[in-house]
Design an enzyme around this catalytic site. Structure first.
Site, PDB file in Angstrom:
ATOM      1  N   GLU A   1      -0.887  -8.218   3.898  1.00 45.59           N
ATOM      2  CA  GLU A   1      -0.709  -8.724   5.271  1.00 45.59           C
ATOM      3  C   GLU A   1      -1.994  -9.307   5.842  1.00 45.59           C
ATOM      4  OE1 GLU A   1      -2.420  -4.637   6.106  1.00 45.59           O
ATOM      5  OE2 GLU A   1      -1.208  -5.591   4.554  1.00 45.59           O
TER       6      GLU A   1
ATOM      7  N   CYS B   1       0.833  -1.204   0.000  1.00 49.41           N
ATOM      8  CA  CYS B   1       0.000   0.000   0.000  1.00 49.41           C
ATOM      9  C   CYS B   1       0.871   1.260   0.000  1.00 49.41           C
ATOM     10  CB  CYS B   1      -1.002  -0.025   1.150  1.00 49.41           C
ATOM     11  SG  CYS B   1      -2.393   1.118   0.894  1.00 49.41           S
TER      12      CYS B   1
ATOM     13  N   HIS C   1      -3.605  -4.933   0.523  1.00 50.73           N
ATOM     14  CA  HIS C   1      -3.071  -5.260   1.849  1.00 50.73           C
ATOM     15  C   HIS C   1      -2.779  -6.758   1.942  1.00 50.73           C
ATOM     16  CE1 HIS C   1      -3.244  -1.454   4.122  1.00 50.73           C
ATOM     17  NE2 HIS C   1      -4.022  -1.124   3.105  1.00 50.73           N
TER      18      HIS C   1
END
Length: 258
Positions: A231, A115, A229
Protein backbone atom coordinates in the site's frame (compact mmCIF):
# COMPACT_ATOMS: atom_id res chain seq x y z
CA UNK A 1 -25.94 5.11 -17.07
CA UNK A 2 -22.49 5.49 -15.47
CA UNK A 3 -20.90 2.35 -14.11
CA UNK A 4 -21.03 1.97 -10.34
CA UNK A 5 -17.76 2.27 -8.48
CA UNK A 6 -16.83 -1.14 -7.04
CA UNK A 7 -16.45 -1.39 -3.26
CA UNK A 8 -13.52 -2.96 -1.41
CA UNK A 9 -13.92 -3.91 2.22
CA UNK A 10 -10.81 -3.01 4.25
CA UNK A 11 -10.44 -4.81 7.56
CA UNK A 12 -9.93 -2.85 10.76
CA UNK A 13 -7.72 -3.71 13.73
CA UNK A 14 -8.32 -3.19 17.43
CA UNK A 15 -6.68 -0.16 19.01
CA UNK A 16 -6.93 1.34 22.50
CA UNK A 17 -7.13 5.13 22.41
CA UNK A 18 -5.60 6.91 25.42
CA UNK A 19 -5.56 3.58 27.23
CA UNK A 20 -9.35 3.72 27.63
CA UNK A 21 -11.40 3.65 24.44
CA UNK A 22 -11.54 0.66 22.12
CA UNK A 23 -11.39 1.69 18.48
CA UNK A 24 -10.96 0.12 15.06
CA UNK A 25 -8.33 1.61 12.81
CA UNK A 26 -7.05 1.29 9.26
CA UNK A 27 -3.94 3.00 7.94
CA UNK A 28 -4.95 5.68 5.47
CA UNK A 29 -2.38 4.48 2.93
CA UNK A 30 -4.45 1.31 2.53
CA UNK A 31 -7.57 3.35 1.84
CA UNK A 32 -5.77 5.60 -0.63
CA UNK A 33 -4.24 2.65 -2.47
CA UNK A 34 -7.69 1.13 -2.92
CA UNK A 35 -9.16 4.42 -4.14
CA UNK A 36 -6.29 5.72 -6.24
CA UNK A 37 -4.64 2.56 -7.62
CA UNK A 38 -7.44 -0.04 -7.54
CA UNK A 39 -10.12 2.46 -8.57
CA UNK A 40 -12.57 1.30 -5.91
CA UNK A 41 -14.37 2.80 -2.93
CA UNK A 42 -12.65 1.68 0.29
CA UNK A 43 -15.13 0.67 2.99
CA UNK A 44 -13.71 0.05 6.45
CA UNK A 45 -15.24 -2.80 8.45
CA UNK A 46 -14.58 -3.91 12.02
CA UNK A 47 -12.23 -6.83 12.56
CA UNK A 48 -14.65 -8.09 15.21
CA UNK A 49 -16.87 -11.12 14.55
CA UNK A 50 -19.62 -10.07 16.98
CA UNK A 51 -20.40 -6.97 14.92
CA UNK A 52 -19.28 -7.94 11.41
CA UNK A 53 -21.40 -10.60 9.77
CA UNK A 54 -19.36 -12.09 6.92
CA UNK A 55 -22.39 -12.99 4.83
CA UNK A 56 -23.81 -9.47 5.09
CA UNK A 57 -20.38 -7.95 4.41
CA UNK A 58 -19.88 -9.94 1.22
CA UNK A 59 -23.30 -8.86 -0.03
CA UNK A 60 -22.05 -5.26 0.09
CA UNK A 61 -18.43 -5.44 -1.11
CA UNK A 62 -16.81 -6.62 -4.34
CA UNK A 63 -13.44 -7.50 -2.83
CA UNK A 64 -11.55 -7.67 0.47
CA UNK A 65 -8.23 -6.12 1.49
CA UNK A 66 -6.56 -7.66 4.54
CA UNK A 67 -4.09 -5.07 5.78
CA UNK A 68 -1.00 -5.17 7.88
CA UNK A 69 -1.35 -4.46 11.61
CA UNK A 70 0.70 -4.14 14.77
CA UNK A 71 -0.74 -7.31 16.33
CA UNK A 72 0.39 -10.81 15.40
CA UNK A 73 -1.83 -13.80 14.68
CA UNK A 74 -2.25 -15.70 17.95
CA UNK A 75 0.03 -18.80 17.95
CA UNK A 76 -2.78 -21.06 19.15
CA UNK A 77 -4.25 -20.61 15.65
CA UNK A 78 -1.43 -22.74 14.23
CA UNK A 79 -0.69 -25.07 17.12
CA UNK A 80 2.12 -23.13 18.82
CA UNK A 81 2.40 -21.91 22.41
CA UNK A 82 2.30 -18.31 23.55
CA UNK A 83 5.58 -16.43 23.90
CA UNK A 84 6.26 -12.77 24.73
CA UNK A 85 7.95 -12.31 21.34
CA UNK A 86 4.62 -13.07 19.63
CA UNK A 87 2.74 -10.24 21.35
CA UNK A 88 0.63 -8.16 20.96
CA UNK A 89 -2.43 -10.02 19.73
CA UNK A 90 -5.79 -9.14 18.19
CA UNK A 91 -7.75 -12.34 18.68
CA UNK A 92 -11.01 -10.82 17.50
CA UNK A 93 -9.42 -10.02 14.15
CA UNK A 94 -7.99 -13.55 14.02
CA UNK A 95 -11.46 -15.01 14.50
CA UNK A 96 -12.97 -12.88 11.74
CA UNK A 97 -10.12 -12.80 9.23
CA UNK A 98 -9.34 -16.51 9.13
CA UNK A 99 -12.97 -17.39 8.42
CA UNK A 100 -13.24 -14.51 5.95
CA UNK A 101 -10.22 -15.76 3.98
CA UNK A 102 -11.77 -19.20 3.53
CA UNK A 103 -15.15 -17.74 2.59
CA UNK A 104 -13.73 -15.31 0.03
CA UNK A 105 -11.67 -18.01 -1.64
CA UNK A 106 -14.58 -20.45 -1.73
CA UNK A 107 -16.90 -17.83 -3.28
CA UNK A 108 -14.35 -16.32 -5.65
CA UNK A 109 -14.46 -12.90 -3.95
CA UNK A 110 -11.23 -11.03 -4.85
CA UNK A 111 -8.86 -11.13 -1.88
CA UNK A 112 -5.58 -9.27 -1.40
CA UNK A 113 -3.53 -9.83 1.75
CA UNK A 114 -0.74 -7.52 2.91
CA UNK A 115 1.71 -8.27 5.75
CA UNK A 116 -0.53 -9.58 8.55
CA UNK A 117 -3.18 -10.25 5.89
CA UNK A 118 -0.66 -12.37 3.97
CA UNK A 119 0.07 -14.29 7.17
CA UNK A 120 -3.65 -14.74 7.84
CA UNK A 121 -4.07 -16.33 4.42
CA UNK A 122 -1.44 -18.93 5.29
CA UNK A 123 -2.88 -19.69 8.74
CA UNK A 124 -6.45 -19.90 7.40
CA UNK A 125 -5.45 -22.88 5.28
CA UNK A 126 -3.39 -24.65 7.96
CA UNK A 127 0.07 -23.08 7.69
CA UNK A 128 2.23 -21.78 10.54
CA UNK A 129 4.16 -18.62 11.38
CA UNK A 130 7.39 -17.76 13.18
CA UNK A 131 7.18 -14.82 15.62
CA UNK A 132 10.65 -13.50 14.76
CA UNK A 133 11.90 -14.42 11.29
CA UNK A 134 15.21 -12.67 12.03
CA UNK A 135 15.95 -15.32 14.70
CA UNK A 136 16.06 -18.14 12.14
CA UNK A 137 19.55 -19.05 10.91
CA UNK A 138 20.71 -17.00 7.94
CA UNK A 139 17.73 -14.64 7.92
CA UNK A 140 17.80 -10.86 7.57
CA UNK A 141 16.24 -8.48 10.08
CA UNK A 142 12.95 -7.75 8.32
CA UNK A 143 11.70 -5.32 10.96
CA UNK A 144 11.31 -1.60 10.36
CA UNK A 145 14.51 0.48 10.79
CA UNK A 146 15.07 1.95 14.25
CA UNK A 147 17.35 4.56 15.74
CA UNK A 148 20.20 3.52 18.09
CA UNK A 149 17.94 4.32 21.07
CA UNK A 150 15.34 1.79 19.87
CA UNK A 151 12.76 4.26 18.59
CA UNK A 152 11.34 3.91 15.08
CA UNK A 153 13.23 5.91 12.50
CA UNK A 154 11.40 9.25 12.09
CA UNK A 155 11.78 9.39 8.29
CA UNK A 156 9.08 7.46 6.40
CA UNK A 157 11.32 7.41 3.33
CA UNK A 158 13.79 5.35 5.36
CA UNK A 159 11.14 3.14 6.98
CA UNK A 160 9.49 2.24 3.67
CA UNK A 161 12.66 2.12 1.57
CA UNK A 162 13.18 -0.89 -0.69
CA UNK A 163 15.45 -3.08 1.44
CA UNK A 164 15.82 -6.43 -0.25
CA UNK A 165 15.11 -8.40 -3.39
CA UNK A 166 12.30 -10.87 -3.97
CA UNK A 167 12.80 -13.52 -6.62
CA UNK A 168 9.54 -14.46 -8.30
CA UNK A 169 8.63 -17.90 -9.63
CA UNK A 170 9.30 -17.93 -13.40
CA UNK A 171 5.99 -18.11 -15.24
CA UNK A 172 4.03 -17.57 -12.03
CA UNK A 173 1.14 -15.17 -11.50
CA UNK A 174 3.33 -12.47 -9.93
CA UNK A 175 6.06 -12.75 -12.56
CA UNK A 176 3.47 -12.43 -15.33
CA UNK A 177 1.72 -9.49 -13.66
CA UNK A 178 4.95 -7.62 -12.97
CA UNK A 179 6.82 -8.59 -16.14
CA UNK A 180 9.96 -9.58 -14.25
CA UNK A 181 11.38 -12.32 -12.06
CA UNK A 182 13.14 -10.07 -9.55
CA UNK A 183 11.78 -7.08 -7.63
CA UNK A 184 12.84 -4.95 -4.65
CA UNK A 185 10.47 -4.35 -1.73
CA UNK A 186 10.16 -2.67 1.65
CA UNK A 187 10.29 -4.69 4.86
CA UNK A 188 8.44 -3.96 8.11
CA UNK A 189 7.61 -7.26 9.76
CA UNK A 190 8.82 -9.54 12.53
CA UNK A 191 6.46 -12.48 12.06
CA UNK A 192 6.52 -14.44 8.82
CA UNK A 193 5.54 -17.75 7.24
CA UNK A 194 7.30 -20.76 8.75
CA UNK A 195 5.43 -23.64 7.09
CA UNK A 196 3.25 -22.87 4.07
CA UNK A 197 -0.22 -24.41 4.08
CA UNK A 198 -0.96 -27.08 1.47
CA UNK A 199 -3.02 -24.66 -0.63
CA UNK A 200 -0.40 -21.93 -0.43
CA UNK A 201 1.64 -21.61 -3.62
CA UNK A 202 4.88 -19.74 -2.93
CA UNK A 203 5.46 -17.24 -5.75
CA UNK A 204 8.18 -15.01 -4.30
CA UNK A 205 11.09 -15.52 -1.91
CA UNK A 206 13.55 -13.01 -0.44
CA UNK A 207 17.28 -13.57 -0.80
CA UNK A 208 17.40 -15.06 2.72
CA UNK A 209 14.64 -17.58 2.01
CA UNK A 210 11.77 -15.65 3.61
CA UNK A 211 8.48 -16.19 1.78
CA UNK A 212 7.24 -12.88 0.37
CA UNK A 213 4.52 -13.58 -2.24
CA UNK A 214 1.81 -16.25 -2.32
CA UNK A 215 -1.36 -17.29 -4.07
CA UNK A 216 -4.07 -19.72 -3.07
CA UNK A 217 -4.08 -22.85 -5.24
CA UNK A 218 -7.27 -23.50 -7.21
CA UNK A 219 -8.91 -20.28 -6.04
CA UNK A 220 -11.71 -19.33 -8.45
CA UNK A 221 -10.91 -15.63 -8.05
CA UNK A 222 -8.03 -13.24 -7.28
CA UNK A 223 -6.37 -14.54 -4.08
CA UNK A 224 -2.87 -13.10 -3.70
CA UNK A 225 -0.81 -12.06 -0.69
CA UNK A 226 2.46 -10.20 -0.14
CA UNK A 227 4.61 -9.85 2.96
CA UNK A 228 5.76 -6.32 2.14
CA UNK A 229 3.63 -3.18 2.45
CA UNK A 230 2.27 -2.87 -1.07
CA UNK A 231 0.00 0.00 0.00
CA UNK A 232 3.01 2.29 0.29
CA UNK A 233 3.27 4.87 -2.50
CA UNK A 234 1.69 2.93 -5.38
CA UNK A 235 1.94 6.19 -7.35
CA UNK A 236 5.74 5.91 -7.23
CA UNK A 237 6.24 2.15 -6.96
CA UNK A 238 5.49 0.37 -10.23
CA UNK A 239 5.38 -2.98 -8.40
CA UNK A 240 2.84 -1.87 -5.81
CA UNK A 241 0.77 0.05 -8.35
CA UNK A 242 0.59 -2.94 -10.68
CA UNK A 243 -0.59 -5.22 -7.87
CA UNK A 244 -3.33 -2.83 -6.78
CA UNK A 245 -4.38 -2.27 -10.39
CA UNK A 246 -4.66 -6.03 -10.90
CA UNK A 247 -6.69 -6.31 -7.69
CA UNK A 248 -8.90 -3.45 -8.91
CA UNK A 249 -9.45 -5.16 -12.26
CA UNK A 250 -10.48 -8.36 -10.47
CA UNK A 251 -12.83 -6.42 -8.19
CA UNK A 252 -14.45 -4.68 -11.16
CA UNK A 253 -14.89 -7.98 -13.01
CA UNK A 254 -16.45 -9.56 -9.93
CA UNK A 255 -18.82 -6.62 -9.49
CA UNK A 256 -19.94 -6.77 -13.12
CA UNK A 257 -20.60 -10.52 -12.89
CA UNK A 258 -22.81 -10.29 -9.80
Amino acid sequence: MAAKTPVVGVIGSAHLVEGKFTAQRVGERNLRAVAEAAGALPLMFAGTPEITDIGALLEVVDGILLTGARANVHPSRFGHGEHPSSEPYDEARDALALTLVETCVARGVPLFGICRGFQEMNVAFGGSLHPEIRELPGRLNHRAPRLPNGEFHPDLEVIFAERHEVRLTPGGVFAKLLGTECIRVNSLHGQGILEPAKRIVVEGVAEDGTIEAIRIADAPGFALGVQWHAEYEPQRSAVNRTLFEAFGAAVTKYQQAR
